[in-house]
Structure formats: structure tokens, C-alpha cells
Design a protein around this motif. Sequence first.
Motif, PDB file in Angstrom:
ATOM      1  N   PHE A 165     -10.690  -7.488  -2.730  1.00 17.28           N
ATOM      2  CA  PHE A 165     -10.905  -8.921  -2.873  1.00 17.28           C
ATOM      3  C   PHE A 165      -9.889  -9.751  -2.107  1.00 17.28           C
ATOM      4  N   ALA A 166      -8.823  -9.137  -1.588  1.00 16.67           N
ATOM      5  CA  ALA A 166      -7.760  -9.911  -0.960  1.00 16.67           C
ATOM      6  C   ALA A 166      -7.210  -9.190   0.257  1.00 16.67           C
ATOM      7  N   CYS A 167      -6.609  -9.970   1.143  1.00 19.21           N
ATOM      8  CA  CYS A 167      -5.884  -9.376   2.263  1.00 19.21           C
ATOM      9  C   CYS A 167      -4.661  -8.663   1.707  1.00 19.21           C
ATOM     10  N   PRO A 168      -4.043  -7.785   2.511  1.00 15.50           N
ATOM     11  CA  PRO A 168      -2.854  -7.102   2.021  1.00 15.50           C
ATOM     12  C   PRO A 168      -1.769  -8.082   1.606  1.00 15.50           C
ATOM     13  N   LEU A 169      -1.200  -7.889   0.433  1.00 13.30           N
ATOM     14  CA  LEU A 169      -0.073  -8.666  -0.047  1.00 13.30           C
ATOM     15  C   LEU A 169       1.162  -7.814   0.131  1.00 13.30           C
ATOM     16  N   PHE A 170       2.288  -8.431   0.487  1.00 10.55           N
ATOM     17  CA  PHE A 170       3.454  -7.598   0.734  1.00 10.55           C
ATOM     18  C   PHE A 170       4.715  -8.194   0.122  1.00 10.55           C
ATOM     19  N   SER A 171       5.687  -7.336  -0.112  1.00 10.61           N
ATOM     20  CA  SER A 171       6.981  -7.750  -0.615  1.00 10.61           C
ATOM     21  C   SER A 171       8.028  -6.828  -0.010  1.00 10.61           C
TER      22      SER A 171
ATOM     23  N   CYS B 108      12.358  -5.668  -0.195  1.00 10.20           N
ATOM     24  CA  CYS B 108      13.559  -5.705  -1.022  1.00 10.20           C
ATOM     25  C   CYS B 108      14.584  -4.742  -0.446  1.00 10.20           C
ATOM     26  N   LEU B 109      15.847  -4.941  -0.833  1.00  9.08           N
ATOM     27  CA  LEU B 109      16.903  -4.044  -0.385  1.00  9.08           C
ATOM     28  C   LEU B 109      16.977  -2.804  -1.267  1.00  9.08           C
ATOM     29  N   LEU B 110      16.587  -2.950  -2.498  1.00  5.52           N
ATOM     30  CA  LEU B 110      16.492  -1.819  -3.401  1.00  5.52           C
ATOM     31  C   LEU B 110      15.153  -1.917  -4.105  1.00  5.52           C
ATOM     32  N   PHE B 111      14.485  -0.787  -4.290  1.00  8.87           N
ATOM     33  CA  PHE B 111      13.173  -0.834  -4.939  1.00  8.87           C
ATOM     34  C   PHE B 111      13.361  -1.146  -6.417  1.00  8.87           C
ATOM     35  N   MET B 112      12.828  -2.291  -6.844  1.00 10.51           N
ATOM     36  CA  MET B 112      12.937  -2.722  -8.230  1.00 10.51           C
ATOM     37  C   MET B 112      11.586  -3.178  -8.718  1.00 10.51           C
ATOM     38  N   SER B 113      11.496  -3.411 -10.021  1.00 11.84           N
ATOM     39  CA  SER B 113      10.221  -3.827 -10.584  1.00 11.84           C
ATOM     40  C   SER B 113       9.890  -5.276 -10.240  1.00 11.84           C
ATOM     41  N   GLN B 114      10.903  -6.107  -9.904  1.00 19.86           N
ATOM     42  CA  GLN B 114      10.641  -7.517  -9.632  1.00 19.86           C
ATOM     43  C   GLN B 114       9.701  -7.738  -8.450  1.00 19.86           C
ATOM     44  N   PRO B 115       9.917  -7.090  -7.279  1.00 20.59           N
ATOM     45  CA  PRO B 115       8.944  -7.256  -6.187  1.00 20.59           C
ATOM     46  C   PRO B 115       7.536  -6.834  -6.587  1.00 20.59           C
ATOM     47  N   MET B 116       7.425  -5.769  -7.385  1.00 24.40           N
ATOM     48  CA  MET B 116       6.102  -5.320  -7.808  1.00 24.40           C
ATOM     49  C   MET B 116       5.462  -6.338  -8.742  1.00 24.40           C
ATOM     50  N   LEU B 117       6.264  -6.952  -9.601  1.00 28.99           N
ATOM     51  CA  LEU B 117       5.731  -7.978 -10.501  1.00 28.99           C
ATOM     52  C   LEU B 117       5.169  -9.139  -9.684  1.00 28.99           C
ATOM     53  N   GLU B 118       5.890  -9.564  -8.649  1.00 26.14           N
ATOM     54  CA  GLU B 118       5.418 -10.650  -7.800  1.00 26.14           C
ATOM     55  C   GLU B 118       4.106 -10.279  -7.114  1.00 26.14           C
ATOM     56  N   LEU B 119       3.992  -9.035  -6.674  1.00 18.11           N
ATOM     57  CA  LEU B 119       2.756  -8.591  -6.022  1.00 18.11           C
ATOM     58  C   LEU B 119       1.588  -8.570  -6.998  1.00 18.11           C
ATOM     59  N   PHE B 120       1.824  -8.113  -8.213  1.00 19.42           N
ATOM     60  CA  PHE B 120       0.755  -8.089  -9.207  1.00 19.42           C
ATOM     61  C   PHE B 120       0.270  -9.500  -9.536  1.00 19.42           C
TER      62      PHE B 120
ATOM     63  N   LYS C  18      -4.026 -13.640  -8.669  1.00 18.46           N
ATOM     64  CA  LYS C  18      -4.445 -14.955  -8.184  1.00 18.46           C
ATOM     65  C   LYS C  18      -5.514 -14.850  -7.105  1.00 18.46           C
ATOM     66  N   THR C  19      -5.432 -13.841  -6.273  1.00 19.06           N
ATOM     67  CA  THR C  19      -6.325 -13.743  -5.119  1.00 19.06           C
ATOM     68  C   THR C  19      -7.492 -12.781  -5.332  1.00 19.06           C
ATOM     69  N   SER C  20      -7.596 -12.195  -6.520  1.00 15.56           N
ATOM     70  CA  SER C  20      -8.653 -11.210  -6.781  1.00 15.56           C
ATOM     71  C   SER C  20      -9.554 -11.627  -7.927  1.00 15.56           C
ATOM     72  N   ASN C  21      -9.829 -12.919  -8.016  1.00 19.50           N
ATOM     73  CA  ASN C  21     -10.725 -13.426  -9.069  1.00 19.50           C
ATOM     74  C   ASN C  21     -10.248 -13.035 -10.461  1.00 19.50           C
TER      75      ASN C  21
ATOM     76  N   ARG D 173       3.565 -21.519   4.815  1.00 18.30           N
ATOM     77  CA  ARG D 173       2.458 -21.438   5.761  1.00 18.30           C
ATOM     78  C   ARG D 173       2.260 -20.038   6.336  1.00 18.30           C
ATOM     79  N   VAL D 174       3.250 -19.158   6.178  1.00 14.96           N
ATOM     80  CA  VAL D 174       3.104 -17.796   6.705  1.00 14.96           C
ATOM     81  C   VAL D 174       3.223 -16.716   5.639  1.00 14.96           C
ATOM     82  N   GLU D 175       3.572 -17.094   4.402  1.00 12.66           N
ATOM     83  CA  GLU D 175       3.838 -16.061   3.402  1.00 12.66           C
ATOM     84  C   GLU D 175       2.600 -15.281   2.987  1.00 12.66           C
ATOM     85  N   SER D 176       1.419 -15.822   3.266  1.00 13.43           N
ATOM     86  CA  SER D 176       0.184 -15.104   2.924  1.00 13.43           C
ATOM     87  C   SER D 176      -0.486 -14.518   4.149  1.00 13.43           C
TER      88      SER D 176
END
Length: 216
Positions: free
Chosen positions: A27-33, A35-47, A52-55, A208-211
Motif C-alpha cells: 500500500f505504500a512506497c518504501p519507508l526508511f529510517s 540510526c547509529l545503533l539499531f534500536m526500537s525507536q527507528p522501528m517504532l517510527e517506521l511502524f 498512516k500510509t497503509s489505510n 519535502r524529501v522525507e517521504s
Amino acid sequence: MGMDVSHGSPGRADVPSVAAVLLYSYFACPLFSVCLLFMSQPMLELFVEFFKTSNARKPKQIIIFRDGVSESQFNQVLNIVVDQIIKAYQRLGETDVPKFTVIVAQKRHHTKLFQAKGHENVPAGTVVDTKIGTSRPAHYHVLLDEIGFSPDELQNLIHSLSYVNQRSTTATSIVRYAHLAAAQFAQFTKFEDVSEEKVPELPRLQERVESNMFFC
């Protein structure tokens, strides 16, 4: 979901590694995040962006393609990465955890293939079950398959995904976008002042470019 890490150049142990995660959906174009260390926060933002973009849908099945992992690190991928994704998902208030299929894609290996009647590379999408020989393919290790793919289904999925690169008409690595995003952001940040006490934050993109997949 594609994941890759960009490391500093040889001899630059002081430069932090940059991880990039891309989340795909029908339903959406690739979303990306990144980080300097893999944490749950970037994944939370992606979810949240996925929702928002997948109905207003939430993923019930997650397929992870991880690049740049040696066999000695397979357990880390399962025990740390998957755990961080589950924690991020649960922070959305969800109690039902998605089913995971975790695949490591390796390009640096010693498996090579060749055609029986010549020295040309084998065609893209070739699946070899026996008689290994000379043109180097991608090597996929399935670490976990809760979704329950058959070998043919997984091979067809990987083959199809190798043709979705926007700037190529031929097959490419299915974690190529994550590789490019991590490399691009590594160039955007100055690491001269990095220390154990202070790790710089990666720059935030303008609205204007984050998506947009500018890193392609």
C-alpha cells in the motif's frame, strides 16, 4: 523489510556504523529510517508511518532481509534484531506479535555457478539445487520462517523482489535500497568529533524529501 549497515573505511575505527532499515508494503512506497545503533525507536517510527500510509493497517507478517552478516552473527540477528522489532510493535499497544521470516543475504561467499555448455553467467533468477560451479550468485540463509513459505514460494518472492529497483531494468540485490540509504547518510554526517561520551545525531530530512527515495 530490508536492512544493511554502512561501516567506516578501513583504518577508521573511530567512525560509527550507520544502519538503514526500509519497510515495504503493498500500500505504500518504501519507508526508511537510519540510526547509529539499531534500536526500537527507528522501528517504532517506521511502524507509525506504515500505519498512516497503509489505510490504517498494521503488519501481521514481516519478512526481514538482512545484508552484511556473517554466519557467526546469525544468532545476534535472531536474538537482538527481531526482539527490537517486537518491542517497537508492542509500543503501539499491540499484543499480537507478527509472524516473522528472517533471511540473510550474502554476496561474499565461495559458491559459484556456471552454465554447462559455456562460460557465460547463469541467467538472473536461476535456482540451483545440485551441481555447483562458477558465476557468483546471492546466497540466502533462512534463519526463521514462522510464516511458512515453501521453498518454491520463497524463491519466487526473492526473484520478483530483485526486479523492483527503480534505477535498474535488471535484477539487483533485494537489500540495495538499505545499502544506498546507509551509505548516503554516512556521507551527510561529520564524525570528526565522535567520542565514547558523545555520539552525534544523524541529520533530519526536510519534509519535502522525507517521504521520497532520494537515496536511489
